[in-house]
Write a protein that holds these residues in place. Sequence first.
Motif, PDB file in Angstrom:
ATOM      1  N   LYS A 273      25.024  22.302 -21.592  1.00  9.37           N
ATOM      2  CA  LYS A 273      25.543  21.391 -23.012  1.00  9.37           C
ATOM      3  C   LYS A 273      24.538  20.258 -23.424  1.00  9.37           C
ATOM      4  O   LYS A 273      24.772  20.016 -24.855  1.00  9.37           O
TER       5      LYS A 273
ATOM      6  N   ARG B 125      21.613  23.321 -26.782  1.00  9.30           N
ATOM      7  CA  ARG B 125      22.688  24.190 -26.875  1.00  9.30           C
ATOM      8  C   ARG B 125      21.622  25.035 -27.753  1.00  9.30           C
ATOM      9  O   ARG B 125      22.481  26.307 -27.912  1.00  9.30           O
ATOM     10  N   HIS B 126      20.775  25.377 -27.793  1.00  6.45           N
ATOM     11  CA  HIS B 126      19.257  26.375 -27.910  1.00  6.45           C
ATOM     12  C   HIS B 126      19.165  26.662 -26.914  1.00  6.45           C
ATOM     13  O   HIS B 126      18.452  27.682 -27.356  1.00  6.45           O
TER      14      HIS B 126
END
Length: 289
Positions: A114, A117-118
């Motif tokens: 969360k 995000r990469h």
Amino acid sequence: MNWNDLRYFVVLAGEGTLSGAARKLGKDHTTVARRIDALEQDVGARLFDRLGTGWSLTDAGENLVPVATKIEEDVLAFERQARGDETAHGVVRIAVPPLAGRILFAPRLAELLKDQRHLEYEILGSSVIANLARREADVAVRMATPDQSGLIARKLTNLRHAVYAMRGYTATVPEKDWEFCADGRNTFGDYKQGWVWEQLNRKLPMRVRSDDTHTVLAFVAAGYGLGLLPRYLADEDDRLELVTDDVTNELRKPVWLVVHPDIRRSPAVRMVMDALIKATEAIPDRYKC
């Protein structure tokens, strides 16, 4: 030549059958056969004799095994080194035992996803030990002491076990009628069983053996008899009552974090390792020792 075909060659040489190689590579057997055919065309030599009982190396194949193995090791080392210099992007392969992974580690890893995000995860939730040198996984959590050379290992904790029964079982079922659901996986399962006999001062009948902890729990919760279960799982189940605790921690199960040295510098891998360490720290003290 497609250098990836060498991996198919090395694995098939070790397994001896298309089905075994396909299982290990995570491919179907027709793909394995096609890649071997392509490799034979590229090198201009027959590497395997196709027999009814399996694929047997020819003399040419035998001679090429050590060469192919060395090339594969060099290519994998190159890939690991390249990944180790990456920024915190991309896929991290995580090998973790299914039960502990789902209950103890998945929530912390989900939190990391969360926030980052990469990142992407490929979770290998299998009891089969992943080969880190072959990049079958980047990071592994193991419930046994690592014995493969060249890896970096950190002990995370020890998990506790205890004997459980369905709530009310010991009060309503006479001791002479007690039974035991056994863990039939390995010698550690035999050792745990012997420990139970010592605690109860007798052997119990065993009509059920399972290599799956959830199956043992299901039989115990259904009133079959006693079972030896990890505390982090059984203490959370209201259907069960604790019968005998391992107060001296004789049955502690070690948990190790393992990584290949070439890839431990990867920011993405480092983040995952830190998340796994924090997940261990979050396990309640009564479940570990």
